[in-house]
Motif scaffolding. Structure first.
Motif, PDB file in Angstrom:
ATOM      1  N   GLY A  94       0.853  -1.191  -0.093  1.00 45.82           N
ATOM      2  CA  GLY A  94      -0.029   0.044  -0.071  1.00 45.82           C
ATOM      3  C   GLY A  94       0.803   1.170  -0.008  1.00 45.82           C
ATOM      4  O   GLY A  94       2.007   1.176  -0.187  1.00 45.82           O
ATOM      5  N   PRO A  95       0.167   2.445   0.055  1.00 44.75           N
ATOM      6  CA  PRO A  95       0.887   3.694   0.119  1.00 44.75           C
ATOM      7  C   PRO A  95       1.789   4.051   1.377  1.00 44.75           C
ATOM      8  O   PRO A  95       1.511   3.435   2.401  1.00 44.75           O
ATOM      9  N   GLY A  96       2.828   4.486   1.025  1.00 42.39           N
ATOM     10  CA  GLY A  96       3.612   4.768   2.170  1.00 42.39           C
ATOM     11  C   GLY A  96       4.589   6.025   1.970  1.00 42.39           C
ATOM     12  O   GLY A  96       4.396   6.648   0.761  1.00 42.39           O
ATOM     13  N   ALA A  97       5.389   6.414   2.990  1.00 36.09           N
ATOM     14  CA  ALA A  97       6.289   7.718   2.658  1.00 36.09           C
ATOM     15  C   ALA A  97       7.326   7.249   1.806  1.00 36.09           C
ATOM     16  O   ALA A  97       7.494   6.188   1.667  1.00 36.09           O
ATOM     17  N   ARG A  98       7.964   8.273   1.370  1.00 37.24           N
ATOM     18  CA  ARG A  98       9.164   7.856   0.397  1.00 37.24           C
ATOM     19  C   ARG A  98      10.382   7.147   1.244  1.00 37.24           C
ATOM     20  O   ARG A  98      10.623   7.496   2.202  1.00 37.24           O
ATOM     21  N   GLY A  99      10.871   6.336   0.524  1.00 38.52           N
ATOM     22  CA  GLY A  99      11.845   5.440   1.115  1.00 38.52           C
ATOM     23  C   GLY A  99      11.689   4.343   1.178  1.00 38.52           C
ATOM     24  O   GLY A  99      10.358   3.712   1.471  1.00 38.52           O
ATOM     25  N   TYR A 100      12.801   3.269   1.496  1.00 41.57           N
ATOM     26  CA  TYR A 100      12.357   1.757   1.524  1.00 41.57           C
ATOM     27  C   TYR A 100      11.834   1.536   2.606  1.00 41.57           C
ATOM     28  O   TYR A 100      11.150   0.301   2.427  1.00 41.57           O
ATOM     29  N   SER A 101      12.186   2.128   3.709  1.00 43.96           N
ATOM     30  CA  SER A 101      11.622   1.513   4.953  1.00 43.96           C
ATOM     31  C   SER A 101      10.052   1.345   5.052  1.00 43.96           C
ATOM     32  O   SER A 101       9.329   2.289   4.822  1.00 43.96           O
ATOM     33  N   PRO A 102       9.528   0.068   5.273  1.00 43.11           N
ATOM     34  CA  PRO A 102       8.222  -0.148   5.290  1.00 43.11           C
ATOM     35  C   PRO A 102       7.470   0.290   6.579  1.00 43.11           C
ATOM     36  O   PRO A 102       6.402  -0.079   6.760  1.00 43.11           O
ATOM     37  N   ALA A 103       8.615   0.843   7.672  1.00 46.83           N
ATOM     38  CA  ALA A 103       7.757   1.108   8.893  1.00 46.83           C
ATOM     39  C   ALA A 103       6.414   1.747   9.037  1.00 46.83           C
ATOM     40  O   ALA A 103       5.688   1.357   9.935  1.00 46.83           O
ATOM     41  N   ASP A 104       6.250   2.705   8.442  1.00 51.51           N
ATOM     42  CA  ASP A 104       5.064   3.464   8.673  1.00 51.51           C
ATOM     43  C   ASP A 104       3.963   3.196   7.275  1.00 51.51           C
ATOM     44  O   ASP A 104       2.985   3.624   7.159  1.00 51.51           O
ATOM     45  N   ALA A 105       4.234   1.871   6.556  1.00 55.78           N
ATOM     46  CA  ALA A 105       3.194   1.801   5.475  1.00 55.78           C
ATOM     47  C   ALA A 105       2.191   0.574   6.341  1.00 55.78           C
ATOM     48  O   ALA A 105       2.732  -0.571   6.352  1.00 55.78           O
ATOM     49  N   ASN A 106       1.114   0.794   6.544  1.00 60.66           N
ATOM     50  CA  ASN A 106       0.160  -0.003   7.323  1.00 60.66           C
ATOM     51  C   ASN A 106      -1.164  -0.452   6.635  1.00 60.66           C
ATOM     52  O   ASN A 106      -2.017  -0.690   7.343  1.00 60.66           O
ATOM     53  N   SER A 107      -1.215   0.071   5.386  1.00 62.56           N
ATOM     54  CA  SER A 107      -2.410  -0.177   4.842  1.00 62.56           C
ATOM     55  C   SER A 107      -2.511  -0.856   3.411  1.00 62.56           C
ATOM     56  O   SER A 107      -2.352  -0.005   2.391  1.00 62.56           O
ATOM     57  N   SER A 108      -2.481  -1.928   3.583  1.00 63.19           N
ATOM     58  CA  SER A 108      -2.111  -2.929   2.326  1.00 63.19           C
ATOM     59  C   SER A 108      -3.219  -2.979   1.458  1.00 63.19           C
ATOM     60  O   SER A 108      -4.512  -2.655   1.853  1.00 63.19           O
ATOM     61  N   THR A 109      -2.996  -3.259   0.223  1.00 65.04           N
ATOM     62  CA  THR A 109      -3.941  -3.316  -0.760  1.00 65.04           C
ATOM     63  C   THR A 109      -4.180  -4.691  -1.316  1.00 65.04           C
ATOM     64  O   THR A 109      -3.086  -5.119  -1.562  1.00 65.04           O
ATOM     65  N   LEU A 110      -5.371  -5.176  -1.532  1.00 61.05           N
ATOM     66  CA  LEU A 110      -5.641  -6.539  -2.252  1.00 61.05           C
ATOM     67  C   LEU A 110      -6.474  -6.362  -3.605  1.00 61.05           C
ATOM     68  O   LEU A 110      -7.381  -5.818  -3.318  1.00 61.05           O
ATOM     69  N   VAL A 111      -6.102  -6.803  -4.500  1.00 61.45           N
ATOM     70  CA  VAL A 111      -6.916  -6.522  -5.766  1.00 61.45           C
ATOM     71  C   VAL A 111      -7.056  -8.146  -6.396  1.00 61.45           C
ATOM     72  O   VAL A 111      -6.195  -8.845  -6.180  1.00 61.45           O
ATOM     73  N   MET A 112      -8.440  -8.572  -6.861  1.00 55.75           N
ATOM     74  CA  MET A 112      -8.494  -9.628  -7.594  1.00 55.75           C
ATOM     75  C   MET A 112      -9.336  -9.456  -8.798  1.00 55.75           C
ATOM     76  O   MET A 112      -9.963  -8.549  -8.793  1.00 55.75           O
ATOM     77  N   SER A 113      -8.685 -10.127  -9.913  1.00 59.79           N
ATOM     78  CA  SER A 113      -9.236  -9.885 -11.106  1.00 59.79           C
ATOM     79  C   SER A 113      -9.340 -11.107 -12.070  1.00 59.79           C
ATOM     80  O   SER A 113      -8.498 -12.335 -11.523  1.00 59.79           O
ATOM     81  N   LEU A 114     -10.374 -11.219 -12.831  1.00 58.84           N
ATOM     82  CA  LEU A 114     -10.389 -12.292 -13.590  1.00 58.84           C
ATOM     83  C   LEU A 114      -9.909 -12.221 -15.097  1.00 58.84           C
ATOM     84  O   LEU A 114     -10.126 -11.278 -15.488  1.00 58.84           O
TER      85      LEU A 114
ATOM     86  N   ARG B 154      16.216  -3.446   4.800  1.00 57.44           N
ATOM     87  CA  ARG B 154      15.928  -2.121   5.518  1.00 57.44           C
ATOM     88  C   ARG B 154      15.093  -2.664   6.662  1.00 57.44           C
ATOM     89  O   ARG B 154      15.456  -2.183   7.913  1.00 57.44           O
ATOM     90  N   ALA B 155      13.957  -3.267   6.509  1.00 61.22           N
ATOM     91  CA  ALA B 155      12.835  -3.693   7.679  1.00 61.22           C
ATOM     92  C   ALA B 155      13.948  -4.805   8.620  1.00 61.22           C
ATOM     93  O   ALA B 155      13.903  -4.475   9.843  1.00 61.22           O
ATOM     94  N   GLN B 156      14.607  -5.546   7.973  1.00 60.99           N
ATOM     95  CA  GLN B 156      15.634  -6.505   8.931  1.00 60.99           C
ATOM     96  C   GLN B 156      16.647  -5.616   9.599  1.00 60.99           C
ATOM     97  O   GLN B 156      16.635  -6.018  11.022  1.00 60.99           O
TER      98      GLN B 156
END
Lengths: 277, 277
Positions: A94-114, B154-156
């Protein structure tokens, strides 16, 4: 087409995500591709387990429970009237702040398509390309959204007149096709590279190995270099979308073919009907 | 914030792309990160050259010419009133049919956004992690959108109490930080790993090497294993966003520091002012 996007049913032209979604920026996510037959996803549990294990490794929360998402698959099939199709499940951090650290990205996105089931190709010529896969490491175990090696390998194979690329690892051993695990038949024995060389543990790979046991066909794992494939009788790729895809050429060498491939192809089709019928 | 999206000026909450965009699905694209000072992007030409070379390698058309895009950078800065900021340029192959083949994806997507300049961290502790980068190969030369190794590294590192990860290649040689090239100082000589080991040819890396020449500081490329860094006097990362970031610890070993780092930091700041002033 109607797409499942974070719990909502959205027409495909309105199925959008932020330009700050981390899978758009970094490929920070996972996916699964499943064959749907008679409205049911084939090998749902096996795909789900790999998906959940991968999400746990990446530290991405799957925003739906297994049973709940399975119900949505049925609804997706019904809404689109596509009981025979290919299901794609995509998870992003999901969306997050600029940069590789996933620390502040807590809103994942799930898509399903056929998607429509593609026709089984009458010929499939594979070609070894110069790009390498890692020889191992934890990320090789999952279907991540980092697939640029596969994309460029496929493009290079197509530019060279082939249909599919064969990828090696950095030690020069054969790993897999860009979009499927590789099997070959040598002196009547069905062979495939061992997972230790960086091979994706494909769900259809596991089905094929189980089919060999069921049908009494000799099977072994075998680490080979591309030159070792010149003397094989037949070869095929295994994909969740198409099942078993017979290869007609490897690096310009025609395959003579083997009744074992037909035998496995029939066995695979029967298994799909048995589970989804 | 106003985002530049395929030629349109869009508020960030409406800056969206399709869930079938290939960078969302596969990380099929490239990016550049540039420091903007006094409204001007630092080392624009050097970033553009790497970007264009990468796009050519991936076979993705850049939908704007260099001069035209440079004008849009100025407009983006003006519209957002952010003369001191970080510019991110993201290129994706755009939407396409399911599958790795890029053959039918001919509508690339280009996004530009501005971000605040982060504060220079007072301390930066790096830690070697178990994930490996490829030892080479053509994709290592470009800033692609396949950054899952960097994200997980980075997370690790953060989970182990550090601020940044140090990545090795599959042969065990030190390559770079997750978000910057590594330099260290040993007996007064500034060192960095050679590009051949899979190192990203960072623009700030090149600036730093040129600074060593300008300032008469001894410099050499050197392939090292993590243990070789235990005896160094000082170390730093180079990033386009922050310039030179002094490292305070590597794998729990404190760095004593070196006036050479301050000298290079001052030289870098002066160069930014000289080019963008």
């Amino acid at each position: 087409m109607i797409v499942f996007l974070n719990g909502h049913w959205v027409p495909e032209e309105r199925a959008t995500i932020s330009v700050f979604d981390r899978s758009f920026l970094y490929g920070d996510g996972l996916f699964e591709t499943l064959r749907v037959a008679n409205g049911r996803p084939f090998r749902w549990i096996q795909h789900w387990e790999r998906f959940e294990e991968g999400a746990a490794f990446l530290g991405i929360q799957v925003p739906f429970k297994k049973a709940s998402l399975r119900d949505r698959v049925s609804e997706l099939v019904t809404r689109n009237r596509m009981p025979d199709s290919i299901l794609r499940i995509t998870l992003s951090r999901g969306p997050g702040a600029r940069g590789y650290s996933p620390a502040d990205a807590n809103s994942s996105t799930l898509v399903m398509s056929l998607h429509p089931v593609p026709p089984v190709p009458a010929r499939c010529r594979v070609r070894t390309v110069g790009l390498c896969l890692p020889s191992g490491g934890p990320l090789a175990r999952f279907k991540t959204n980092n697939k640029l090696v596969q994309v460029i390998a496929r493009a290079q194979a197509e530019a060279a007149g082939a249909d599919e690329a064969l990828l090696l690892n950095s030690e020069g051993f054969v790993v897999e096709g860009s979009s499927g695990n590789l099997f070959w038949i040598k002196r009547g024995v069905v062979c495939t590279p061992p997972l230790e060389g960086g091979v994706l543990p494909g769900v259809t790979r596991a089905v094929t190995i189980e089919l060999c046991h069921r049908l009494g066909v000799d099977f072994q794992e075998s680490a080979v270099r591309p030159g070792d494939l010149a003397g094989v009788e037949a070869a095929f790729l295994t994909q969740s979308s198409l099942g078993i895809v017979n290869l007609t050429e490897i690096d310009d060498v025609p395959m003579q073919g083997s009744p074992i491939v037909d035998h496995l192809t029939d066995g695979y089709a029967a298994w799909v009907l048995e589970e989804c019928g």
